[in-house]
Design an enzyme around this catalytic site. Structure first.
Site, PDB file in Angstrom:
ATOM      1  N   ARG A   1     -64.959  -0.582   0.515  1.00  0.00           N
ATOM      2  CA  ARG A   1     -65.584  -1.785  -0.039  1.00  0.00           C
ATOM      3  C   ARG A   1     -64.500  -2.602  -0.728  1.00  0.00           C
ATOM      4  O   ARG A   1     -63.609  -2.058  -1.389  1.00  0.00           O
ATOM      5  CB  ARG A   1     -66.687  -1.435  -1.031  1.00  0.00           C
TER       6      ARG A   1
ATOM      7  N   GLU B   1     -66.532 -11.067  -0.028  1.00  0.00           N
ATOM      8  CA  GLU B   1     -66.827 -11.396   1.373  1.00  0.00           C
ATOM      9  C   GLU B   1     -67.912 -12.472   1.470  1.00  0.00           C
ATOM     10  O   GLU B   1     -68.880 -12.437   0.711  1.00  0.00           O
ATOM     11  CB  GLU B   1     -67.294 -10.138   2.112  1.00  0.00           C
TER      12      GLU B   1
ATOM     13  N   HIS C   1     -64.290  -7.187   8.417  1.00  0.00           N
ATOM     14  CA  HIS C   1     -65.301  -6.135   8.241  1.00  0.00           C
ATOM     15  C   HIS C   1     -65.809  -5.632   9.597  1.00  0.00           C
ATOM     16  O   HIS C   1     -67.000  -5.697   9.906  1.00  0.00           O
ATOM     17  CB  HIS C   1     -66.465  -6.637   7.387  1.00  0.00           C
TER      18      HIS C   1
END
Length: 319
Positions: A238, A267, A285
């Protein structure tokens, strides 16, 4: 039939599985659903199948109503879900562990190779149409054989990444809340150390720990300074586990040699300073982004929701 709300686009096979038993309302827009629209749609839902882009908090749970039984997250991470708020309301929260292990480990190892062998720089050079010529010192990278991989968080993905690294001839150290099973530790030749030692001995540090208050900015200026100047950092866990401002500074000043990131603090925004650096590989991602994996994730989330709606134990409960 129960009302099932799906907050974003997921593979149709999972929608069909849910629709066979329940009344399904799925968001099909090309963009992520807006907050107000989401709050409107969840009203009266018995189950919410959520994506990691949606915040599942007390406001949303209350908007859904007291009949809500389950929130099935289509992700292994669940920092987008207020799990205590679910528990307080008697709502089961679930995730999708296991099915994305191999795909994410592939991306982690891919980032290791891209960063250490400067593949991103080489590809950008070719596409820029600049003249280039082979030479003994042209875009020299670093080999992996005989080097040390430090794995932070030795769960399933960490172990899968370590197996790949071992196949490349790397030694393995790891930091984790618990010891590895002795059989797995022997298979990997993995040695458990604390984070401080891991940072100082590793040639590549790969992050696989869950995100939460305890791991927010786990890797900051102090930790980056403890790493070898020849070392690389890879993050497929993360984004907020890494202080991106500190990382950009460390990369720019040569505190570490390079990095590979699949996840980011805010993000889909990426820290502007990272975009100007050649020694960091940036991908959007893609950890679980294979057809097979995303389908398996959606199907597991559907199974979780269906189990709870049937009064059964879901395959992957969080709370």
């Amino acid at each position: 039939m129960s009302r099932v709300v799906v907050t974003g686009r997921i593979p149709e096979t999972a929608i069909e599985k849910l629709r066979a038993e329940h009344d399904v309302h799925a968001w099909t827009g090309s963009e992520s659903i807006g907050r107000e629209e989401l709050l409107h749609r969840v009203a009266g839902a018995d189950a919410v199948v959520s994506l990691l882009t949606e915040r599942i908090d007390a406001e949303l749970l209350d908007a859904a109503g007291p009949q809500l039984k389950v929130v099935a997250n289509v992700a292994v991470g669940y920092d987008n879900i207020d799990v205590p708020a679910c528990t307080e309301r008697g709502i089961v929260a679930t995730n999708t562990p296991g099915v994305l292990t191999e795909a994410t480990a592939d991306i982690a190892m891919g980032l290791v190779l891209m960063a250490t062998r400067r593949l991103g720089e080489g590809e950008r050079l070719i596409r820029s149409r600049q003249a280039w010529k082979w030479g003994m010192f042209f875009l020299l990278g670093s080999s992996l054989q005989g080097k040390t991989l430090g794995v932070v968080g030795m769960g399933g993905i960490g172990q899968a990444t370590a197996r790949r690294a071992k196949a490349f001839g790397m030694d393995i150290v790891y930091q984790s809340r618990s010891e590895l099973d002795p059989v797995i530790a022997a298979e990997l030749g993995a040695r458990r150390v604390d984070l401080d030692e891991l940072l100082t001995v590793s040639d590549v540090v790969s992050l696989h720990c869950p995100y939460g208050p305890a791991t927010h900015h786990l890797i900051g200026a102090e930790q980056l300074a403890a790493m070898k100047s020849s070392a690389f950092l890879v993050n497929t866990a993360r984004g907020p586990i890494v202080d991106e401002t500190a990382l950009a500074s460390a990369l720019r000043e040569g505190v570490i040699a390079g990095a590979g990131l699949d996840v980011f603090e805010r993000e889909p925004q990426v820290h502007p300073a990272l975009l100007d650096l050649e020694n960091v590989v940036l991908v959007p991602h893609l950890g679980s982004a294979t057809v097979e994996t995303r389908t398996a994730m959606a199907m597991l989330a559907a199974d979780n929701a269906l189990a709870v709606l049937s009064g059964e134990q879901p395959p992957a409960p969080i709370n």
